[in-house]
Every structure is written in C-alpha cells, then in structure tokens.
Design a protein around this motif. Structure first.
Motif, PDB file in Angstrom:
ATOM      1  N   ALA A 122       0.831  -1.211   0.000  1.00  0.00           N
ATOM      2  CA  ALA A 122       0.000   0.000   0.000  1.00  0.00           C
ATOM      3  C   ALA A 122       0.859   1.252   0.000  1.00  0.00           C
ATOM      4  CB  ALA A 122      -0.927  -0.010   1.215  1.00  0.00           C
ATOM      5  N   ILE A 123       1.973   1.240   0.737  1.00  0.00           N
ATOM      6  CA  ILE A 123       2.874   2.394   0.764  1.00  0.00           C
ATOM      7  C   ILE A 123       3.523   2.597  -0.604  1.00  0.00           C
ATOM      8  CG2 ILE A 123       5.012   3.287   1.765  1.00  0.00           C
ATOM      9  CD1 ILE A 123       4.244   1.927   4.381  1.00  0.00           C
ATOM     10  N   ILE A 124       3.936   1.506  -1.236  1.00  0.00           N
ATOM     11  CA  ILE A 124       4.574   1.613  -2.557  1.00  0.00           C
ATOM     12  C   ILE A 124       3.595   2.167  -3.592  1.00  0.00           C
ATOM     13  CG2 ILE A 124       5.573   0.271  -4.449  1.00  0.00           C
ATOM     14  CD1 ILE A 124       6.735  -1.616  -2.331  1.00  0.00           C
ATOM     15  N   LEU A 125       2.369   1.624  -3.611  1.00  0.00           N
ATOM     16  CA  LEU A 125       1.369   2.102  -4.574  1.00  0.00           C
ATOM     17  C   LEU A 125       0.968   3.542  -4.302  1.00  0.00           C
ATOM     18  CD1 LEU A 125      -0.934  -1.048  -4.849  1.00  0.00           C
ATOM     19  CD2 LEU A 125       0.778  -0.249  -6.480  1.00  0.00           C
ATOM     20  N   ARG A 126       0.985   3.926  -3.027  1.00  0.00           N
ATOM     21  CA  ARG A 126       0.615   5.304  -2.659  1.00  0.00           C
ATOM     22  C   ARG A 126       1.512   6.326  -3.363  1.00  0.00           C
ATOM     23  NH1 ARG A 126       0.626   9.854  -2.096  1.00  0.00           N
ATOM     24  NH2 ARG A 126       0.033  11.189  -0.334  1.00  0.00           N
ATOM     25  N   TYR A 127       2.764   5.999  -3.554  1.00  0.00           N
ATOM     26  CA  TYR A 127       3.709   6.957  -4.139  1.00  0.00           C
ATOM     27  C   TYR A 127       4.049   6.653  -5.591  1.00  0.00           C
ATOM     28  CZ  TYR A 127       4.384   8.603   0.629  1.00  0.00           C
ATOM     29  OH  TYR A 127       4.176   9.118   1.888  1.00  0.00           O
ATOM     30  N   VAL A 131      -4.603  11.661  -8.599  1.00  0.00           N
ATOM     31  CA  VAL A 131      -5.848  12.279  -9.059  1.00  0.00           C
ATOM     32  C   VAL A 131      -6.321  13.236  -7.966  1.00  0.00           C
ATOM     33  CG1 VAL A 131      -8.237  11.902  -9.760  1.00  0.00           C
ATOM     34  CG2 VAL A 131      -6.469  10.269 -10.435  1.00  0.00           C
ATOM     35  N   TYR A 132      -6.642  14.475  -8.353  1.00  0.00           N
ATOM     36  CA  TYR A 132      -7.080  15.492  -7.406  1.00  0.00           C
ATOM     37  C   TYR A 132      -8.559  15.779  -7.622  1.00  0.00           C
ATOM     38  CZ  TYR A 132      -2.039  16.225  -7.037  1.00  0.00           C
ATOM     39  OH  TYR A 132      -0.706  16.041  -6.858  1.00  0.00           O
ATOM     40  N   GLN A 133      -9.215  16.214  -6.580  1.00  0.00           N
ATOM     41  CA  GLN A 133     -10.641  16.551  -6.664  1.00  0.00           C
ATOM     42  C   GLN A 133     -10.908  17.874  -5.977  1.00  0.00           C
ATOM     43  OE1 GLN A 133     -14.040  13.687  -6.163  1.00  0.00           O
ATOM     44  NE2 GLN A 133     -14.403  14.816  -4.286  1.00  0.00           N
ATOM     45  N   PHE A 145     -23.424  21.762  -6.031  1.00  0.00           N
ATOM     46  CA  PHE A 145     -21.997  21.459  -6.054  1.00  0.00           C
ATOM     47  C   PHE A 145     -21.662  20.833  -7.405  1.00  0.00           C
ATOM     48  CE2 PHE A 145     -22.405  21.384  -1.386  1.00  0.00           C
ATOM     49  CZ  PHE A 145     -21.269  22.097  -1.022  1.00  0.00           C
ATOM     50  N   ILE A 146     -20.572  21.268  -8.007  1.00  0.00           N
ATOM     51  CA  ILE A 146     -20.052  20.620  -9.201  1.00  0.00           C
ATOM     52  C   ILE A 146     -18.649  20.126  -8.875  1.00  0.00           C
ATOM     53  CG2 ILE A 146     -19.326  20.923 -11.599  1.00  0.00           C
ATOM     54  CD1 ILE A 146     -21.563  22.844 -12.002  1.00  0.00           C
ATOM     55  N   PHE A 147     -18.477  18.797  -8.904  1.00  0.00           N
ATOM     56  CA  PHE A 147     -17.211  18.169  -8.551  1.00  0.00           C
ATOM     57  C   PHE A 147     -16.413  17.873  -9.821  1.00  0.00           C
ATOM     58  CE2 PHE A 147     -20.039  17.236  -5.042  1.00  0.00           C
ATOM     59  CZ  PHE A 147     -19.237  17.437  -3.924  1.00  0.00           C
ATOM     60  N   ILE A 148     -15.117  18.107  -9.733  1.00  0.00           N
ATOM     61  CA  ILE A 148     -14.209  17.843 -10.844  1.00  0.00           C
ATOM     62  C   ILE A 148     -13.022  17.042 -10.313  1.00  0.00           C
ATOM     63  CG2 ILE A 148     -12.698  18.847 -12.598  1.00  0.00           C
ATOM     64  CD1 ILE A 148     -14.458  21.304 -12.621  1.00  0.00           C
ATOM     65  N   ARG A 149     -12.667  15.986 -11.049  1.00  0.00           N
ATOM     66  CA  ARG A 149     -11.466  15.222 -10.750  1.00  0.00           C
ATOM     67  C   ARG A 149     -10.545  15.269 -11.960  1.00  0.00           C
ATOM     68  NH1 ARG A 149     -13.792   9.568  -8.213  1.00  0.00           N
ATOM     69  NH2 ARG A 149     -15.067  10.490  -6.541  1.00  0.00           N
ATOM     70  N   CYS A 150      -9.285  15.566 -11.719  1.00  0.00           N
ATOM     71  CA  CYS A 150      -8.299  15.567 -12.794  1.00  0.00           C
ATOM     72  C   CYS A 150      -6.926  15.293 -12.187  1.00  0.00           C
ATOM     73  CB  CYS A 150      -8.314  16.883 -13.573  1.00  0.00           C
ATOM     74  SG  CYS A 150      -7.751  18.305 -12.637  1.00  0.00           S
ATOM     75  N   ASP A 151      -5.955  15.040 -13.051  1.00  0.00           N
ATOM     76  CA  ASP A 151      -4.625  14.685 -12.561  1.00  0.00           C
ATOM     77  C   ASP A 151      -3.655  15.855 -12.576  1.00  0.00           C
ATOM     78  OD1 ASP A 151      -4.180  15.011 -15.235  1.00  0.00           O
ATOM     79  OD2 ASP A 151      -3.772  12.914 -15.661  1.00  0.00           O
ATOM     80  N   ASP A 152      -4.164  17.078 -12.777  1.00  0.00           N
ATOM     81  CA  ASP A 152      -3.325  18.278 -12.758  1.00  0.00           C
ATOM     82  C   ASP A 152      -3.929  19.283 -11.794  1.00  0.00           C
ATOM     83  OD1 ASP A 152      -1.736  20.483 -13.185  1.00  0.00           O
ATOM     84  OD2 ASP A 152      -1.694  20.267 -15.362  1.00  0.00           O
ATOM     85  N   TRP A 186      -6.814  10.395  -4.908  1.00  0.00           N
ATOM     86  CA  TRP A 186      -6.391   9.006  -5.141  1.00  0.00           C
ATOM     87  C   TRP A 186      -4.973   9.028  -5.702  1.00  0.00           C
ATOM     88  CZ3 TRP A 186      -7.803   4.137  -4.135  1.00  0.00           C
ATOM     89  CH2 TRP A 186      -7.201   3.120  -4.875  1.00  0.00           C
ATOM     90  N   PRO A 187      -4.073   8.138  -5.295  1.00  0.00           N
ATOM     91  CA  PRO A 187      -4.275   7.064  -4.310  1.00  0.00           C
ATOM     92  C   PRO A 187      -4.063   7.550  -2.875  1.00  0.00           C
ATOM     93  CG  PRO A 187      -2.089   6.911  -5.259  1.00  0.00           C
ATOM     94  CD  PRO A 187      -2.742   8.079  -5.933  1.00  0.00           C
ATOM     95  N   ARG A 188      -4.771   6.917  -1.948  1.00  0.00           N
ATOM     96  CA  ARG A 188      -4.600   7.174  -0.519  1.00  0.00           C
ATOM     97  C   ARG A 188      -4.288   5.854   0.191  1.00  0.00           C
ATOM     98  NH1 ARG A 188      -8.874  11.703   1.718  1.00  0.00           N
ATOM     99  NH2 ARG A 188      -8.287  13.381   0.287  1.00  0.00           N
ATOM    100  N   PHE A 189      -3.433   5.965   1.181  1.00  0.00           N
ATOM    101  CA  PHE A 189      -2.965   4.758   1.866  1.00  0.00           C
ATOM    102  C   PHE A 189      -4.114   3.968   2.473  1.00  0.00           C
ATOM    103  CE2 PHE A 189      -1.737   2.744   5.872  1.00  0.00           C
ATOM    104  CZ  PHE A 189      -0.795   1.831   5.413  1.00  0.00           C
TER     105      PHE A 189
END
Length: 288
Positions: free
Chosen positions: A59-64, A69-71, A140-147, A262-265
């Motif tokens: 889980a620690i390895i995958l976390r980093y 992804v940010y929201q 509410f309008i939610f947005i998820r992106c990787d930047d 995401w990802p979170r431990f």
C-alpha cells in the motif's frame, strides 16, 4: 385415566425439551458458520502477521507510484430559482467523461484534447434548502483531474458551457431586451420630471410681505423631487443588472487540496487487505 393423562403430559414436556435442544444446536451451528471465516484467518497467526506486513508495504509503494488524481468542487446558484435544466447539461458532461470521449468533452468545454484527457470525472450534487420540494437552490459541481493547476480553467469552462447553451442564451437576450426597454422608459420619465421642475421654478413667485413663498399652482415640489430620486435609483439598479445578465452565479470557487484524492494509503490498505484476507482464508482452508 390418570395414568393416560400423566403419560400425555410427559410426552408434551419431552417434545418441548427436544425442540429447545434442537434450537440450541441450530443456533450453535449458525454461530459456528458465522465465525468460521474468522477462525480460518486466526488459525495461522504467523501467516496473518506476514500478510499484514506485505499489504502495508504494498500500500505504501502504490501510494507513491500510482498516478495522482485530485478533486475539488465549486458551487453555482441559478438565477431562476427552481431551474433544473442545467442538471441535465452537467449530467451529459458526466457521461462523456465516464465514456472517455475526450474529443467531445474538449469541444463542449472549449478546451484542448490534452486538457480534456486529464479529467476523470465531472459530477453534480444539488443543494435543496427544503428537502420536501424539487426546487434546487444551488449545486456542487465536482471535478477530478490529474493536474492541480487546471481547476480554475475547468471551473470557468463549465460555467461558460452552461451560459453558452442555446436555452440560457435566449433567456439572457430576453432579460437584456426587457431591462433596456425599462431603462428607456425611465429615461423618458426623468426628462419629463426635469421639464416639470423647470416649469415649476418659473411659476414660483413671492407674494406679500409676510415672508415665504405662495405658489401659484397646487403642485408639491417635494413629491416631484422624490419621484425623480426614486426613478434615478431604479435606473442605477437596471444598469447594475445589465452588468450581471448571467444565468448562474459563482458562489464558491474551486479550492483544490495538494493532498490527492487518489491514491490514498487507507483506501489501498482496505482494498488490498480485503483481497488478502480472502486469499488467506482460501489457503488455510485448502491446507487444513
């Protein structure tokens, strides 16, 4: 006769005891079945400890290593209370994003294909002040992106997407025509009031030596000035409305956190832990 009654009583008593015993055994079996997975897991403590260490490290390895992804979210308020058409428009964006149709998403939001490919989710959550009605007061309008730096641009793109819809463009044009017509009417009334003020000033003549003025016409100048001031305030309000013809008001801007959604431990640990425990139960069961 007494012997037959006694035997019948004894048989009834025996049936009740037998039923109670069967229920007791059935309850024991049910409890045993329910705790059977737990007993399988705890049957090999060393394997469980080893599994816990492996899952924690993984889980620690995958976390980093997994892509982040940010929201974030922003709140909009429709100008027309009870308007729900925009919910369907945002839902269309949600479907396009889910289907990964980045070309169509880029076209609708007027952004580049590269920027659209970084969006993973767009969703809407209505806000109702009265839960017993269908009226949507805000959303509410939610947005998820990787930047993390794209949220301000995407927020404005979604607002423009809603405002530039044909339905809302038509409503905006009608409001503009109505306000301009009202403004022209007020301008005409103000000119008439100014002319009346000039005429009233010419007809004001002092009479007698007792001091003060006696007006020749029964017109109250105070009311005229009050009416002019009221129209001027109304004109100022209309000028303000012309600057804000949008169908939506931005109540809260996006404030993205630097901590990724995401990802979170904890999420990774729970997912990997569930899969690991299932695998551990299978191994212990087969080797048992």
């Amino acid at each position: 006769m007494k012997t037959e009654k006694q035997n019948k009583y004894n048989e009834d008593e025996f049936d009740i005891e037998l039923l109670s015993w069967k229920l007791y055994k059935l309850s024991g079996k049910i409890i045993s079945k329910l705790f059977f997975p737990l007993r399988l897991i705890l049957s090999r403590p060393l394997r469980l400890i080893l599994l816990f260490c492996i899952i924690t490290g993984l889980a620690i390895i995958l976390r980093y290593t997994l892509p982040k992804v940010y929201q974030s979210s922003f709140i909009i308020k429709p100008l027309a209370r009870g308007d729900v058409y925009f919910v369907s428009l945002v839902h269309d964006l949600s479907i396009i994003t889910r289907d990964e149709d980045y070309g169509m998403l880029a076209k609708q939001l007027n952004i580049s294909d590269e920027m659209a490919s970084k969006i993973s989710k767009i969703s809407l959550e209505p806000i109702k002040l009265n839960k017993y009605t269908d009226t949507i007061d805000a959303a509410f309008i939610f947005i998820r992106c990787d930047d993390l730096l794209l949220f301000d641009t995407l927020q404005q793109s979604v607002l423009n997407y809603l405002e530039q819809n044909e339905y809302y463009l038509k409503k905006r044009q009608l409001r503009s025509v109505e306000i301009l017509a009202m403004k022209d009417k007020i301008e005409l009334d103000l000119k008439e009031i100014d002319s009346l003020k000039i005429l009233l000033a010419k007809n004001m003549q002092p009479r007698g030596n007792a001091g003060g003025f006696v007006f020749g016409e029964p017109i109250d100048p105070v009311k005229i000035y009050e009416e002019g001031l009221s129209l001027y305030k109304l004109k100022t309000g209309l000028n303000w409305q012309l600057q804000y013809l949008n169908s939506f008001e931005l109540v809260k801007k996006c404030m993205p956190s630097h901590k990724p959604y995401w990802p979170r431990f904890i999420y990774l640990f729970v997912i990997l832990g569930g899969l690991g425990l299932i695998g551990l139960m299978w191994v212990n069961y087969t080797r048992k």
